[in-house]
Design an enzyme around this catalytic site. Structure first.
Site, PDB file in Angstrom:
ATOM      1  N   GLU A 170      12.542  28.393  10.723  1.00 28.32           N
ATOM      2  CA  GLU A 170      13.423  28.394  11.891  1.00 28.32           C
ATOM      3  C   GLU A 170      14.846  28.071  11.414  1.00 28.32           C
ATOM      4  O   GLU A 170      15.035  27.247  10.512  1.00 28.32           O
ATOM      5  CB  GLU A 170      12.921  27.276  12.822  1.00 28.32           C
ATOM      6  CG  GLU A 170      13.667  27.089  14.115  1.00 28.32           C
ATOM      7  CD  GLU A 170      13.101  25.886  14.914  1.00 28.32           C
ATOM      8  OE1 GLU A 170      12.363  25.053  14.327  1.00 28.32           O
ATOM      9  OE2 GLU A 170      13.377  25.805  16.124  1.00 28.32           O
ATOM     10  N   LYS A 212      13.053  31.629  21.356  1.00 30.35           N
ATOM     11  CA  LYS A 212      12.121  30.491  21.485  1.00 30.35           C
ATOM     12  C   LYS A 212      11.913  30.071  22.945  1.00 30.35           C
ATOM     13  O   LYS A 212      12.861  29.756  23.655  1.00 30.35           O
ATOM     14  CB  LYS A 212      12.652  29.318  20.656  1.00 30.35           C
ATOM     15  CG  LYS A 212      11.691  28.135  20.530  1.00 30.35           C
ATOM     16  CD  LYS A 212      12.293  27.080  19.585  1.00 30.35           C
ATOM     17  CE  LYS A 212      11.345  25.908  19.331  1.00 30.35           C
ATOM     18  NZ  LYS A 212      11.954  24.943  18.374  1.00 30.35           N
ATOM     19  N   CYS A 258       8.249  27.189  15.864  1.00 33.55           N
ATOM     20  CA  CYS A 258       8.088  25.737  15.771  1.00 33.55           C
ATOM     21  C   CYS A 258       7.315  25.142  16.951  1.00 33.55           C
ATOM     22  O   CYS A 258       6.127  25.383  17.096  1.00 33.55           O
ATOM     23  CB  CYS A 258       9.453  25.085  15.602  1.00 33.55           C
ATOM     24  SG  CYS A 258       9.354  23.443  14.800  1.00 33.55           S
ATOM     25  N   VAL A 303       9.276  18.228  12.386  1.00 36.90           N
ATOM     26  CA  VAL A 303       9.533  16.823  12.051  1.00 36.90           C
ATOM     27  C   VAL A 303       8.344  15.933  12.411  1.00 36.90           C
ATOM     28  O   VAL A 303       8.183  14.855  11.858  1.00 36.90           O
ATOM     29  CB  VAL A 303      10.815  16.287  12.745  1.00 36.90           C
ATOM     30  CG1 VAL A 303      12.051  16.956  12.151  1.00 36.90           C
ATOM     31  CG2 VAL A 303      10.777  16.483  14.255  1.00 36.90           C
TER      32      VAL A 303
END
Lengths: 265, 265
Positions: free
Chosen positions: A40, A111, A144, A171
Site C-alpha cells: 500500500e 480502498k 490492508c 501495523v
C-alpha cells in the site's frame, strides 16, 4: 493453470517517490513472477500529516508518473503488477491500488475501509471491490485494513476472484494469521505485500510496520512468509484449479451452501 | 459485567443417551460457570447411519427428556446451558442446540450450514441465527461448521451477541485458529465446545474428533484451550464490556465502518 505470483516487501522513504519507485523496479526485475504485488502507498510512504502533503504527493490515474512507470514495467516484462498509491481524482484523494499488465494500465481500486488517520487524508473508496479476468487468472484487489472485514474477501470471491492481491501497510499483528482464515473460507489464493520500517512524523505516534508479507493457498497453507524486518521478495507457484474448486467435500460447496436469506447485513 | 463461562469437552458413546447426559451433568456439576456450553449432538453421538436411527434418537424440543433434563439442571444450579441435540419437529429432524436458564427452557437454534453426511440425516435449519438477551449477557448460538461461513458469526454480532456459544463436533483442523479471526472481526467472546474420540459406524469413514475446545476473547486471545484427546472442562472470566466496545481506535468502529452497499451477497 499454474502461475507464479510474488510480493516485494519494501522500506519506502516518506515522500521520496522516485527513489521508492526505482527501488521497487529493481526488486521486480529480480523476480520471475507473472504477478507481483507491491505494498500500500509504496511510492509515497504512509504517515501523512496534512491535507496539502497528501494532495501534493497524490497522482492521477492512469496519467500520473507512478502508474505510467508501472504500466511500462508491466509491458517491458510481460507481467501483472498490483501496487498501492495515493490517487487524486474528481477533486478527492483516495488510498488506491492500480493493476497494470502486459497491455498497460488495467484499472484501479479505491480502498473501501480506511484505517485510523487515513480518514483525515483520504476519501472512502467508491469503486467497490473489483475483479479482473486476466490470462493468469481472476485477480481481485483489497487494501490492508479491508482484510479485517470478512465482507471484503467474500465479495471478491463471490465476484469470481481466484487470487486476492492485497497491498498493505500493516501495523497490527493480526493480519497474517487472519488471512489464513480469509483464504480458507473463500478458497482463494492471497498475496499480501506489506512494508517494513518505522514512520514517526509531525509529532504523531510512531508506526512500526510488521512486514511478514505472505502468500496463502485456498487450503490455508502459508506458502511463503517474509521476515518482520527485512526488505525481501517472495514468490510461489499457484495452481489456480485449487481456487476454482469450491467443493469442500462431496456434500459441501462453499458458495452453494451459503444461505443469504438467513444472513444479517 | 464479568461472568464466568466454560465448556465441557466430552466423549459421548453413540446412542447411549442416558449415559451421555448423566456424564455431562456430572461435569457441569464440577464447574462454577454461569454459562456452560456442551458439544454438538452431545447426547446421541454424531455418526448416524440411517434415517430411522436419527429419527429414533431425535427428541422434541422442549418436551423431550434431554431438554427437560438440561432445563432442570439449569434451574437447580441457576446457570445457563447451551447444548447440541438431535431435534424432531414438524416432521423433520434438525441438528439443533437448546438454551436453558435458571427459568428453564429458553429457545432453540437449528443448524444453518450442515456438514457432509449430516445432509443425509438432518433438514437445514430454519430458525436463522438467534441471540438471547440474558442477565449474563447477550448469547448467540451457532453450531460447528457454521463457523466456516463468516456470515454466521457476523450475523450474530449484528444482532448484538456478546458471547457466541458454539457447540461442535469438529473433525477438520482449522476451527480453533479460525475462531480467533471470528472473535477479532466481530469483537465477541466465543466458547467452542468440541468432543473427543472416534466414531466409525456402518462401514463409513472413521471420524476423529479434534477436541481443542476453547474460549476466545474479543481481542483474539485464546483464554483457554483444551487438549486434543481428553475429557475436560474449561472456563474463563469474560468481561462483557470488552465485547460491547466496538471502537477499534478513535477513528474506527467495527460496525459503523461497514459498507454494506459495497458488499456482495
Amino acid at each position: 493453470m499454474i502461475i507464479k505470483a510474488g510480493f516485494i516487501q519494501t522500506d519506502p522513504v516518506f515522500g521520496s517517490v522516485s527513489q521508492n519507485v526505482d527501488r521497487a523496479a529493481e526488486l521486480i526485475a529480480s523476480m520471475d513472477a507473472a504477478l507481483v504485488v507491491l505494498p500500500e502507498l509504496f511510492s509515497t510512504g504512509y504517515q501523512f500529516i496534512s491535507k496539502e502533503e497528501v494532495s501534493d504527493l497524490a497522482e492521477e490515474v492512469p496519467s500520473g508518473r507512478t502508474t505510467q512507470r508501472l504500466a511500462a514495467l508491466s509491458k517491458e516484462r510481460g507481467i501483472f503488477i498490483v501496487a498501492g498509491i495515493a490517487e487524486r481524482g474528481n477533486g478527492f484523494v483516495y488510498n488506491s491500488a492500480v493493476l497494470t499488465g502486459p497491455g498497460g494500465f488495467m484499472g484501479v481500486y479505491r480502498k473501501t475501509h480506511l484505517f485510523y488517520e487515513e480518514k483525515l487524508w483520504f476519501s472512502p473508496g467508491d469503486t467497490g471491490f473489483r475483479v479482473w479476468q486476466t490470462p493468469i487468472g481472476a485477480i481481485g484487489i483489497m487494501i490492508c485494513f479491508d482484510w479485517f472485514f470478512p465482507e471484503s474477501a467474500r465479495t471478491l470471491a463471490l465476484k469470481g476472484a481466484e487470487i486476492i492481491a492485497h497491498p498493505a501497510n500493516l501495523v497490527l499483528p493480526y493480519c497474517p494469521d487472519g488471512m489464513v482464515t480469509r483464504c480458507l473460507e473463500n478458497r482463494v489464493f492471497a498475496v499480501t505485500s506489506n512494508r517494513i520500517g518505522t514512520e514517526e512524523r509531525g509529532g504523531r505516534d510512531a508506526l512500526i510496520f510488521i512486514g511478514r508479507s505472505q502468500i496463502v493457498s485456498p487450503r490455508g497453507e502459508v506458502l511463503c512468509r517474509a521476515s518482520a524486518g527485512c526488505e525481501e521478495t517472495g514468490a510461489a507457484e499457484l495452481d489456480l484449479t485449487r481456487a476454482q474448486d469450491k467443493d469442500l467435500n462431496r456434500f459441501n460447496h462453499l458458495i452453494r451452501d451459503r444461505r443469504p436469506d438467513l444472513y444479517g447485513s
